[in-house]
Motif scaffolding. Structure first.
Motif, PDB file in Angstrom:
ATOM      1  N   THR A 141       0.849  -1.196   0.000  1.00  0.00           N
ATOM      2  CA  THR A 141       0.000   0.000   0.000  1.00  0.00           C
ATOM      3  C   THR A 141       0.880   1.241   0.000  1.00  0.00           C
ATOM      4  O   THR A 141       1.822   1.328   0.787  1.00  0.00           O
ATOM      5  CB  THR A 141      -0.892   0.028   1.252  1.00  0.00           C
ATOM      6  OG1 THR A 141      -1.663  -1.170   1.296  1.00  0.00           O
ATOM      7  CG2 THR A 141      -1.833   1.203   1.226  1.00  0.00           C
ATOM      8  N   SER A 175      -3.062  -6.523  -2.872  1.00  0.00           N
ATOM      9  CA  SER A 175      -3.949  -5.526  -2.266  1.00  0.00           C
ATOM     10  C   SER A 175      -4.648  -4.731  -3.367  1.00  0.00           C
ATOM     11  O   SER A 175      -4.245  -4.752  -4.536  1.00  0.00           O
ATOM     12  CB  SER A 175      -3.136  -4.566  -1.395  1.00  0.00           C
ATOM     13  OG  SER A 175      -2.285  -3.776  -2.216  1.00  0.00           O
ATOM     14  N   ASP A 176      -5.682  -4.004  -2.987  1.00  0.00           N
ATOM     15  CA  ASP A 176      -6.353  -3.135  -3.951  1.00  0.00           C
ATOM     16  C   ASP A 176      -5.385  -2.097  -4.497  1.00  0.00           C
ATOM     17  O   ASP A 176      -5.427  -1.759  -5.680  1.00  0.00           O
ATOM     18  CB  ASP A 176      -7.559  -2.436  -3.320  1.00  0.00           C
ATOM     19  CG  ASP A 176      -8.742  -3.368  -3.141  1.00  0.00           C
ATOM     20  OD1 ASP A 176      -8.755  -4.456  -3.761  1.00  0.00           O
ATOM     21  OD2 ASP A 176      -9.661  -3.012  -2.375  1.00  0.00           O
ATOM     22  N   TYR A 177      -4.503  -1.590  -3.642  1.00  0.00           N
ATOM     23  CA  TYR A 177      -3.553  -0.597  -4.129  1.00  0.00           C
ATOM     24  C   TYR A 177      -2.650  -1.189  -5.207  1.00  0.00           C
ATOM     25  O   TYR A 177      -2.386  -0.550  -6.224  1.00  0.00           O
ATOM     26  CB  TYR A 177      -2.701  -0.003  -3.003  1.00  0.00           C
ATOM     27  CG  TYR A 177      -1.856   1.116  -3.569  1.00  0.00           C
ATOM     28  CD1 TYR A 177      -2.372   2.390  -3.661  1.00  0.00           C
ATOM     29  CD2 TYR A 177      -0.604   0.869  -4.106  1.00  0.00           C
ATOM     30  CE1 TYR A 177      -1.644   3.411  -4.258  1.00  0.00           C
ATOM     31  CE2 TYR A 177       0.132   1.878  -4.703  1.00  0.00           C
ATOM     32  CZ  TYR A 177      -0.395   3.142  -4.771  1.00  0.00           C
ATOM     33  OH  TYR A 177       0.314   4.142  -5.380  1.00  0.00           O
ATOM     34  N   ALA A 226     -10.701   3.704  -6.874  1.00  0.00           N
ATOM     35  CA  ALA A 226     -11.514   2.932  -5.933  1.00  0.00           C
ATOM     36  C   ALA A 226     -13.000   3.245  -6.097  1.00  0.00           C
ATOM     37  O   ALA A 226     -13.852   2.390  -5.835  1.00  0.00           O
ATOM     38  CB  ALA A 226     -11.063   3.198  -4.495  1.00  0.00           C
ATOM     39  N   THR A 228      -2.736   5.792  -0.169  1.00  0.00           N
ATOM     40  CA  THR A 228      -4.144   5.530  -0.490  1.00  0.00           C
ATOM     41  C   THR A 228      -5.010   6.779  -0.362  1.00  0.00           C
ATOM     42  O   THR A 228      -6.150   6.768  -0.811  1.00  0.00           O
ATOM     43  CB  THR A 228      -4.721   4.403   0.385  1.00  0.00           C
ATOM     44  OG1 THR A 228      -4.556   4.753   1.766  1.00  0.00           O
ATOM     45  CG2 THR A 228      -4.031   3.083   0.084  1.00  0.00           C
ATOM     46  N   ARG A 268      -3.385  -3.596  -7.216  1.00  0.00           N
ATOM     47  CA  ARG A 268      -4.209  -3.729  -8.433  1.00  0.00           C
ATOM     48  C   ARG A 268      -4.270  -2.385  -9.180  1.00  0.00           C
ATOM     49  O   ARG A 268      -4.154  -2.338 -10.399  1.00  0.00           O
ATOM     50  CB  ARG A 268      -5.601  -4.218  -8.083  1.00  0.00           C
ATOM     51  CG  ARG A 268      -5.613  -5.644  -7.590  1.00  0.00           C
ATOM     52  CD  ARG A 268      -7.039  -6.151  -7.307  1.00  0.00           C
ATOM     53  NE  ARG A 268      -6.990  -7.460  -6.730  1.00  0.00           N
ATOM     54  CZ  ARG A 268      -6.671  -8.579  -7.385  1.00  0.00           C
ATOM     55  NH1 ARG A 268      -6.376  -8.524  -8.655  1.00  0.00           N
ATOM     56  NH2 ARG A 268      -6.636  -9.736  -6.766  1.00  0.00           N
ATOM     57  N   PHE A 269      -4.447  -1.301  -8.434  1.00  0.00           N
ATOM     58  CA  PHE A 269      -4.436   0.040  -9.032  1.00  0.00           C
ATOM     59  C   PHE A 269      -3.079   0.326  -9.657  1.00  0.00           C
ATOM     60  O   PHE A 269      -2.978   0.778 -10.808  1.00  0.00           O
ATOM     61  CB  PHE A 269      -4.785   1.086  -7.960  1.00  0.00           C
ATOM     62  CG  PHE A 269      -4.393   2.483  -8.329  1.00  0.00           C
ATOM     63  CD1 PHE A 269      -5.123   3.197  -9.268  1.00  0.00           C
ATOM     64  CD2 PHE A 269      -3.299   3.094  -7.736  1.00  0.00           C
ATOM     65  CE1 PHE A 269      -4.755   4.493  -9.615  1.00  0.00           C
ATOM     66  CE2 PHE A 269      -2.929   4.380  -8.075  1.00  0.00           C
ATOM     67  CZ  PHE A 269      -3.657   5.081  -9.023  1.00  0.00           C
TER      68      PHE A 269
END
Length: 157
Positions: A9, A63-65, A21, A12, A67-68
């Motif tokens: 991360t 993590s979502d981060y 997001a 964020t 993926r971004f």
């Protein structure tokens, strides 16, 4: 120039991540111009022969981060001429690395980068310590050797 990223991360609170997001398409985020200064800087130095290599060690599942970050890499790094590779953390388990991200500018200068627990910038230190430079160089090269080029890397589920 090398850069090793070890966190899952980063920043964020940054508007680009927040927009992603919230469902804003990556192409729309990239088209806002926030990446231009970095890409201009890297393009300038790449044109004069500097090689920018960035390696990212990531957890599985990502993590979502991450993926971004993976989605925006063509606009945020590759467009400026950086080379980017990815390595899943389990494949790096036997590589001795510092727990800190770093930029290594040459065989002598290292910039240690610190983030808060939430991935926000917390500071940095410059070091010309030969042992630290040697550690960083060896760690980066070991990660780079095992990592997969961005163009060929699919994020694990």
């Amino acid at each position: 120039m090398t850069h090793l990223e070890l966190r899952d991360t980063y920043g964020t609170s940054h508007p680009d991540f927040q927009d992603w997001a919230d469902g804003v398409p990556i192409a729309g985020i990239a088209g806002r111009g926030r990446l231009d200064a970095w890409n201009d800087l890297t393009r300038f130095h790449v044109a004069r022969g500097v090689v920018f290599r960035r390696a990212r060690v990531i957890s599985v599942p990502p993590s979502d981060y991450i993926r971004f970050e993976h989605a925006i890499t063509p606009w945020s790094n590759l467009a400026g001429g950086e080379q980017v590779r990815w390595l899943e953390r389990p494949k790096a388990r036997d590589i001795p690395v510092s727990p800190c991200d770093f930029w290594q500018f040459d065989d002598h200068l290292v910039c240690w980068v610190y983030q808060s627990g939430h991935g926000e910038k917390a500071g940095y230190d410059l070091s010309e310590d030969a042992a630290e430079a040697k550690l960083c160089s060896a760690a980066f090269e070991a990660v780079w050797e095992r990592a997969t080029d961005h163009q060929e890397f699919a994020l694990p589920a």
